[in-house]
Design a protein around this motif. Sequence first.
Motif, PDB file in Angstrom:
ATOM      1  N   PHE A  33      33.419  34.649  28.872  1.00 43.34           N
ATOM      2  CA  PHE A  33      34.558  35.564  28.960  1.00 43.34           C
ATOM      3  C   PHE A  33      34.235  36.930  28.379  1.00 43.34           C
ATOM      4  O   PHE A  33      33.439  37.054  27.462  1.00 43.34           O
ATOM      5  N   HIS A  34      34.904  37.951  28.926  1.00 41.90           N
ATOM      6  CA  HIS A  34      34.852  39.310  28.389  1.00 41.90           C
ATOM      7  C   HIS A  34      36.120  39.519  27.573  1.00 41.90           C
ATOM      8  O   HIS A  34      37.200  39.091  27.977  1.00 41.90           O
ATOM      9  N   LEU A  35      36.017  40.211  26.441  1.00 43.49           N
ATOM     10  CA  LEU A  35      37.165  40.528  25.610  1.00 43.49           C
ATOM     11  C   LEU A  35      37.190  42.034  25.374  1.00 43.49           C
ATOM     12  O   LEU A  35      36.169  42.621  25.018  1.00 43.49           O
ATOM     13  N   ILE A  36      38.348  42.637  25.604  1.00 42.89           N
ATOM     14  CA  ILE A  36      38.517  44.082  25.404  1.00 42.89           C
ATOM     15  C   ILE A  36      39.785  44.295  24.584  1.00 42.89           C
ATOM     16  O   ILE A  36      40.827  43.706  24.876  1.00 42.89           O
ATOM     17  N   LYS A  55      34.110  35.821  33.352  1.00 46.18           N
ATOM     18  CA  LYS A  55      33.031  36.658  33.896  1.00 46.18           C
ATOM     19  C   LYS A  55      33.062  36.710  35.415  1.00 46.18           C
ATOM     20  O   LYS A  55      32.591  37.663  36.013  1.00 46.18           O
ATOM     21  N   ASP A  56      33.667  35.693  36.053  1.00 51.95           N
ATOM     22  CA  ASP A  56      33.792  35.728  37.516  1.00 51.95           C
ATOM     23  C   ASP A  56      35.020  36.532  37.957  1.00 51.95           C
ATOM     24  O   ASP A  56      35.250  36.733  39.137  1.00 51.95           O
ATOM     25  N   GLY A  57      35.855  36.964  36.991  1.00 51.96           N
ATOM     26  CA  GLY A  57      37.009  37.790  37.310  1.00 51.96           C
ATOM     27  C   GLY A  57      38.225  37.041  37.813  1.00 51.96           C
ATOM     28  O   GLY A  57      39.243  37.654  38.135  1.00 51.96           O
ATOM     29  N   ASP A  69      46.240  46.176  22.436  1.00 49.22           N
ATOM     30  CA  ASP A  69      46.458  45.043  23.328  1.00 49.22           C
ATOM     31  C   ASP A  69      45.101  44.395  23.575  1.00 49.22           C
ATOM     32  O   ASP A  69      44.079  45.081  23.601  1.00 49.22           O
ATOM     33  N   VAL A  70      45.101  43.093  23.764  1.00 47.17           N
ATOM     34  CA  VAL A  70      43.850  42.358  23.954  1.00 47.17           C
ATOM     35  C   VAL A  70      43.821  41.813  25.379  1.00 47.17           C
ATOM     36  O   VAL A  70      44.807  41.243  25.852  1.00 47.17           O
ATOM     37  N   HIS A  71      42.685  41.994  26.036  1.00 47.66           N
ATOM     38  CA  HIS A  71      42.509  41.532  27.412  1.00 47.66           C
ATOM     39  C   HIS A  71      41.277  40.634  27.456  1.00 47.66           C
ATOM     40  O   HIS A  71      40.207  41.009  26.975  1.00 47.66           O
ATOM     41  N   VAL A  72      41.431  39.454  28.035  1.00 45.44           N
ATOM     42  CA  VAL A  72      40.333  38.511  28.183  1.00 45.44           C
ATOM     43  C   VAL A  72      40.208  38.195  29.662  1.00 45.44           C
ATOM     44  O   VAL A  72      41.220  37.920  30.331  1.00 45.44           O
ATOM     45  N   SER A  73      39.003  38.242  30.178  1.00 45.23           N
ATOM     46  CA  SER A  73      38.808  37.852  31.578  1.00 45.23           C
ATOM     47  C   SER A  73      37.553  37.009  31.686  1.00 45.23           C
ATOM     48  O   SER A  73      36.609  37.170  30.919  1.00 45.23           O
ATOM     49  N   MET A  96      43.093  33.067  21.095  1.00 49.26           N
ATOM     50  CA  MET A  96      41.831  33.787  21.308  1.00 49.26           C
ATOM     51  C   MET A  96      40.590  32.981  20.950  1.00 49.26           C
ATOM     52  O   MET A  96      39.538  33.174  21.553  1.00 49.26           O
ATOM     53  N   ASP A  97      40.703  32.085  19.996  1.00 52.80           N
ATOM     54  CA  ASP A  97      39.543  31.293  19.577  1.00 52.80           C
ATOM     55  C   ASP A  97      39.061  30.312  20.656  1.00 52.80           C
ATOM     56  O   ASP A  97      38.011  29.695  20.507  1.00 52.80           O
ATOM     57  N   GLN A  98      39.790  30.194  21.748  1.00 47.44           N
ATOM     58  CA  GLN A  98      39.400  29.282  22.827  1.00 47.44           C
ATOM     59  C   GLN A  98      38.380  29.886  23.791  1.00 47.44           C
ATOM     60  O   GLN A  98      37.862  29.192  24.654  1.00 47.44           O
ATOM     61  N   PHE A  99      38.089  31.169  23.624  1.00 51.99           N
ATOM     62  CA  PHE A  99      37.220  31.864  24.567  1.00 51.99           C
ATOM     63  C   PHE A  99      35.853  32.133  23.968  1.00 51.99           C
ATOM     64  O   PHE A  99      35.737  32.608  22.852  1.00 51.99           O
ATOM     65  N   SER A 100      34.812  31.832  24.742  1.00 54.76           N
ATOM     66  CA  SER A 100      33.442  32.085  24.288  1.00 54.76           C
ATOM     67  C   SER A 100      32.915  33.362  24.936  1.00 54.76           C
ATOM     68  O   SER A 100      33.290  33.701  26.062  1.00 54.76           O
TER      69      SER A 100
END
Length: 123
Positions: free
Chosen positions: A41-44, A56-58, A50-54, A33-37
């Motif tokens: 990225f969106h984090l939910i 911003k362009d999807g 459960d963790v979801h990362v996407s 998770m620490d690799q995402f800014s």
Amino acid sequence: MTVAPVGSGFATTVEALRLREWQLGPGQPTLVMDQFSAEDFHLIVDDRADVHVSSKDGRFYLGWFPLGRPGTDGEGWKIAVSGTAKVRGYRLSFDIETPADIVAAAVARVLETSRRARQRAHE
């Protein structure tokens, strides 16, 4: 000491046959998770934790399912990159016991292969 071949042409040493120690267990998911800014990225975190990362362009998705992804047999991580009109995308899955630093290495490589698309000038 060399073990004599049994006719198949295979030979090895006792040293080569010694057991190895392998990293086991899920480890620390923060390595992934620490690799995402927040900039890219969106984090939910959902109601199951459960963790979801996407992206911003999807086009990029990462899901972490600590108790297993619903409807699967122990899938703990899901990575998906959407394709284009000309090239298909791809998906990677890891089970809940896959060490997080293995998943982190896969994520790092996926992120290394991405780049910002050129913006076209509007007429």
